[in-house]
Scaffold this active site. Sequence first.
Site: not given
Ligand code: ACO
Length: 332
Positions: A118, A259, A289
């Site tokens: 990214c 970003h 994203n």
């Molecule tokens: N819908 C419903 N529940 C979900 C979903 C979903 N789509 N995805 C995960 N969950 C659940 C999980 O299973 C977990 O359940 P549990 O507590 O029973 O285990 C709970 O929600 C919390 O999961 P987390 O992974 O801790 O959720 P988080 O608040 O961290 O959100 C997310 C996840 C949105 C992916 C976040 O971590 C994030 O944005 N991370 C950064 C991602 C990013 O920026 N990536 C791009 C990098 S750039 C590149 O190079 C492409």
Amino acid sequence: MTGLKRPFAEMAGTGRYIPAKVLSNADLEKIVDTTDQWIMERTGIRERHIASEGETIACMGEIACRQVLEATGVSVEEVDGLVVGTASPDRLLPSQACDLQKTLGAVNAAAFDVSAACTSFVYGVSVAEGMIAGGTAKNVLVVGAERLSTITDYNDRGTCILFGDGVGATLVRASSDGKRGILSTYLKSDGRLGDLLYRQSGGANEPPSEKMAKERSYFLRMAGREVFKHAVRSMADACDQALTRAGLTSDQVDLLIPHQANIRIIEATAKHAGMPMDRVYVNIEKYGNTSSASIPIALDECVRSGRVGPGAVVLMVGFGGGFTWGSTVVRW
Ligand code: ACO
């Protein structure tokens, strides 16, 4: 850092292409176990755009680049550098930039890809600035282009809610008046964090195989929570470094273009930088994203809507797989 007096290069003109097809949170509710409410609360994303068959990166990139050329009055023959940042090229060889060069007809360009996930657009701008400073090129198109839908696993609710497709572009050339242009750049990476966001198979170490197809190991995998933590840290570092190198404080910045990965990461970055959200550009709700395309798409929206006009100081900050991060301050 170079010994040259900045700014010696500027960004001039912008362009973008967004595929028409929309994948909404309601659509995703039918594919994986998720809800619109969860996605909006955790990410700020309502919908993303997905390329249809035939909407290759070369085709989408051509449209974005033609807009840049139209805005700047530079002819396609005058383009002597073409840098493409992408994590999802149309094919692995030749480079995406060479395929785009052919489609665009930029016959006089040196075309090559930059691979920093990214952060690729920010890396590309820095490379282009170096080409201008070194006299290698005069008119460098820098493109951030993604078709992440092709490497996204729509069985994985942790990633498929995030990513979308699109292209953004700009031109880097010598500063027209020695005042407007790129005031600073900062690039950083930490390969020790590579396994937080990766694609296991399809490369030389694990070439395409039946096993790959069965295990779906061709698709992007991410440790979301860990990526989140590092993203907040690295975006903060990138803001600080670019401002220090430009000799500016955040109150001298008119607009922060981060970003677009997650609204919570954007808000944390803005808070760290001391920028109120009304000076932060956010379009993640519409596009999700789009990796290396997210900053140039946002920049194009800002320039075309007048949000970024002559003299505006803009801080652009990115992070991505690798881990990579980087930033640039530009006087428009
Ligand atoms: N819908 C419903 N529940 C979900 C979903 C979903 N789509 N995805 C995960 N969950 C659940 C999980 O299973 C977990 O359940 P549990 O507590 O029973 O285990 C709970 O929600 C919390 O999961 P987390 O992974 O801790 O959720 P988080 O608040 O961290 O959100 C997310 C996840 C949105 C992916 C976040 O971590 C994030 O944005 N991370 C950064 C991602 C990013 O920026 N990536 C791009 C990098 S750039 C590149 O190079 C492409």
